[in-house]
Scaffold this motif. Sequence first.
Motif, mmCIF file in Angstrom:
data_model
loop_
_atom_site.group_PDB
_atom_site.id
_atom_site.type_symbol
_atom_site.label_atom_id
_atom_site.label_comp_id
_atom_site.label_asym_id
_atom_site.label_seq_id
_atom_site.Cartn_x
_atom_site.Cartn_y
_atom_site.Cartn_z
ATOM 1 N N ASN A 71 -3.927 14.164 7.000
ATOM 2 C CA ASN A 71 -5.266 14.325 6.420
ATOM 3 C C ASN A 71 -5.927 15.607 6.877
ATOM 4 O O ASN A 71 -6.478 16.364 6.073
ATOM 5 C CB ASN A 71 -6.158 13.140 6.801
ATOM 6 N N MET A 131 0.849 -1.179 0.000
ATOM 7 C CA MET A 131 0.000 0.000 0.000
ATOM 8 C C MET A 131 0.893 1.240 0.000
ATOM 9 O O MET A 131 1.838 1.327 0.761
ATOM 10 C CB MET A 131 -0.889 -0.010 1.248
ATOM 11 N N ASP A 132 0.596 2.195 -0.866
ATOM 12 C CA ASP A 132 1.348 3.439 -0.851
ATOM 13 C C ASP A 132 0.756 4.404 0.179
ATOM 14 O O ASP A 132 -0.297 4.143 0.763
ATOM 15 C CB ASP A 132 1.421 4.060 -2.248
ATOM 16 N N ASP A 172 -0.534 16.124 1.388
ATOM 17 C CA ASP A 172 -0.394 14.907 0.596
ATOM 18 C C ASP A 172 0.940 14.305 1.025
ATOM 19 O O ASP A 172 2.004 14.712 0.569
ATOM 20 C CB ASP A 172 -0.405 15.241 -0.896
ATOM 21 N N LYS A 232 -0.510 7.394 -0.135
ATOM 22 C CA LYS A 232 -1.789 8.020 -0.537
ATOM 23 C C LYS A 232 -2.967 7.115 -0.184
ATOM 24 O O LYS A 232 -3.978 7.561 0.355
ATOM 25 C CB LYS A 232 -1.769 8.354 -2.024
ATOM 26 N N ASN A 233 -2.826 5.829 -0.466
ATOM 27 C CA ASN A 233 -3.892 4.883 -0.130
ATOM 28 C C ASN A 233 -4.032 4.719 1.381
ATOM 29 O O ASN A 233 -5.151 4.545 1.882
ATOM 30 C CB ASN A 233 -3.648 3.526 -0.789
ATOM 31 N N ALA A 234 -2.928 4.755 2.087
ATOM 32 C CA ALA A 234 -2.990 4.666 3.549
ATOM 33 C C ALA A 234 -3.739 5.868 4.113
ATOM 34 O O ALA A 234 -4.560 5.723 5.028
ATOM 35 C CB ALA A 234 -1.581 4.575 4.136
ATOM 36 N N GLN A 235 -3.484 7.061 3.571
ATOM 37 C CA GLN A 235 -4.210 8.245 4.026
ATOM 38 C C GLN A 235 -5.704 8.085 3.779
ATOM 39 O O GLN A 235 -6.515 8.429 4.629
ATOM 40 C CB GLN A 235 -3.695 9.509 3.322
ATOM 41 N N LYS A 236 -6.064 7.552 2.613
ATOM 42 C CA LYS A 236 -7.477 7.353 2.302
ATOM 43 C C LYS A 236 -8.091 6.312 3.237
ATOM 44 O O LYS A 236 -9.205 6.493 3.726
ATOM 45 C CB LYS A 236 -7.659 6.933 0.846
ATOM 46 N N GLU A 237 -7.364 5.243 3.503
ATOM 47 C CA GLU A 237 -7.886 4.198 4.386
ATOM 48 C C GLU A 237 -8.130 4.751 5.794
ATOM 49 O O GLU A 237 -9.152 4.458 6.415
ATOM 50 C CB GLU A 237 -6.925 3.011 4.447
ATOM 51 N N GLN A 258 2.259 11.418 0.534
ATOM 52 C CA GLN A 258 3.012 10.711 -0.514
ATOM 53 C C GLN A 258 3.903 11.696 -1.260
ATOM 54 O O GLN A 258 5.096 11.450 -1.452
ATOM 55 C CB GLN A 258 2.056 10.018 -1.496
ATOM 56 N N ASP A 299 -11.207 6.996 5.585
ATOM 57 C CA ASP A 299 -12.416 6.161 5.519
ATOM 58 C C ASP A 299 -12.755 5.602 6.905
ATOM 59 O O ASP A 299 -13.914 5.583 7.303
ATOM 60 C CB ASP A 299 -12.230 5.007 4.528
#
Length: 109
Positions: A76, A1-2, A81, A4-9, A83, A12
């Motif tokens: 967040n 997982m990069d 950002d 950016k995806n970790a921030q989104k997770e 990443q 969420d």
Amino acid sequence: MDIKNAQKEVDDWINEHGVRYFNELTNMAQLTEEVGEVARIIARRYGEQSEKESDKDKDLGEELSDVMFVVLCLANQTGIDLQEAFDKKMDKKAKRDHNRHHNNEKLKK
């Protein structure tokens, strides 16, 4: 997982389970607390302090993940950002420090 995806997770999860982010000052205090827990494990397990029986079951990976979670929360809620910031930092370090550590006599021991 990069990153950016970790921030989104994390975002969420906050929206689904956490109701809202704690404010930035609360998260900063929480980050300090989590880093302290990492420091305690490192000092006792890898440093010269003796490890208490109650600390022997502490999971360093879990504690490092707690630090990461709070850092992602702070990124967040402050619009960072992470990443992009991390990629820029690594590029800067690669250029600035390319020969620095190779020339450090202290590291050649």
